[in-house]
Enzyme design. Structure first.
Site, short mmCIF file in Angstrom:
data_model
loop_
_atom_site.label_atom_id
_atom_site.label_comp_id
_atom_site.label_asym_id
_atom_site.label_seq_id
_atom_site.Cartn_x
_atom_site.Cartn_y
_atom_site.Cartn_z
CG LEU A 220 -1.81 1.24 1.38
CD1 LEU A 220 -2.74 1.42 0.17
CD2 LEU A 220 -2.64 1.16 2.67
CG ASP B 141 12.68 -0.01 13.32
OD1 ASP B 141 11.50 0.01 13.74
OD2 ASP B 141 13.44 -0.98 13.48
CE1 TYR C 123 -1.50 -7.12 11.02
CE2 TYR C 123 -3.66 -8.08 10.54
CZ TYR C 123 -2.67 -7.14 10.27
OH TYR C 123 -2.85 -6.23 9.26
CD1 TRP D 122 -9.16 -10.58 3.84
CD2 TRP D 122 -10.05 -11.81 2.20
NE1 TRP D 122 -9.88 -11.60 4.41
CE2 TRP D 122 -10.43 -12.37 3.43
CE3 TRP D 122 -10.51 -12.41 1.02
CZ2 TRP D 122 -11.24 -13.50 3.53
CZ3 TRP D 122 -11.32 -13.53 1.11
CH2 TRP D 122 -11.67 -14.08 2.36
#
Ligand code: NAP
Length: 278
Positions: A12, A35, A124, A149
């Site tokens: 994305l 990071d 998650y 998805w």
């Protein structure tokens, strides 16, 4: 607008860099450059740029990996997102936090609305929901975008995995008891672009419309790429026996996006056809 994007080398993130760079000053940071678990780096980087908008795409997205690396899941998805939120607050930037259908438990039988209460069932989902809570509680100007998805041209996603597997397999066994909405990354990026041009802050569900199981998704992929000599067999989640429990039904309804007439997402089958055409 000046836009900072975390996770800019991901599926994305890279799509957003390409799309938004056409009309904005975009600063993309991949994992190596920034990071998000390094709080001082995050604050310094955001403070140097002072973006109008921070789009936070970086995440530890491997649901099974999160089960065996719980600390990393929370360090990245919850604390790391908190770092991005703290930095955004300091520079008064609007923050866009990309979240997931996996914040829901999957017990509903009709599409989830933004007003439904999350109840994640895997690490998650819990770690991503933690990020949502920090963003919501710390900031006034934020967009939380839940999607599901994802697939696009690059990256490790279901479509690319299926295409790789059919090269040397004559049968694929695919789960038929998890239902969701496949979402084409360029469609999501366009919707996010439309969303950030408004000041209608809040929580948004953004997926391609319609729903299917992974099995139905796999069948559609093979139909569109005209592969007829590979058998697709439906199996249960139990048979697959993956480490992370998954919601059985995680379809999201783009209620707020449509109610506020911000963007209309097309049906997932149309988007998939378009993906192969391109
Ligand atoms: N993929 C999906 O199906 C899906 C579904 C629902 C929601 N989402 C959400 O959508 C967003 C984008 O996902 P995506 O599919 O684009 O995932 P992706 O391709 O894996 O991109 C995520 C990026 O984050 C980077 N990253 C990981 N740990 C980091 C850290 N500590 N600091 C900075 N960057 C780090 C990764 O770099 P490395 O690869 O180098 O570690 C990767 O480039 C995520 O927030 C995800 O939770 C994804």
């Amino acid at each position: 607008m000046k836009i900072l994007i975390t996770g800019s080398k991901g599926q994305l993130g890279s799509e957003l860099v390409d799309l938004l760079s056409k009309e904005n000053e975009v600063h993309g940071f991949g994992h190596k450059e920034l990071d998000i678990t390094d709080k001082n780096r995050v604050i310094n980087t955001v403070s140097k740029i002072v973006p109008d908008i921070v789009i936070h795409c970086a995440a530890f997205v491997d649901a099974d990996g999160c089960e065996s690396n719980i600390k990393t899941a929370f360090d990245v998805n919850t604390v790391g997102s908190g770092n991005v939120a703290i930095a955004s607050k300091k520079t008064k930037s609007i923050m866009v936090y990309i979240s997931t259908d996996y914040v829901f438990d999957g017990k509903k039988t009709s599409p989830y609305l933004e007003s439904d209460i999350p109840n994640p069932i895997n690490i998650y989902g819990i770690s991503k929901y933690g990020g949502e809570l920090i963003v919501k509680n710390l900031l006034n100007k934020f967009f939380i975008v839940r999607t599901s998805w994802l697939y696009g041209k690059g990256g490790k996603n279901f479509v690319n995995i299926i295409l790789r597997l059919v090269r040397d397999k004559k049968e694929l066994k695919v789960v038929n008891d998890q239902v969701g909405s496949p979402t084409y990354v360029p469609d999501l990026a366009k919707a996010i672009s439309a969303l950030i041009s408004t000041n209608y802050y809040g929580i948004y569900h953004i997926t391609n419309s319609g729903e299917c199981s992974w099995y139905e998704f796999a069948k559609k992929i093979l139909e569109y790429v005209k592969i007829k000599n590979v058998k697709v067999t439906p199996i249960s989640t139990e048979e697959l026996n993956r480490p992370a429990p998954r919601p059985k039904y995680s379809v999201l309804r783009n209620f707020n996006l449509e109610k506020k007439k911000i963007y209309k997402m097309r049906n997932w089958e149309l988007a998939l056809k378009d993906f192969f055409k391109k």
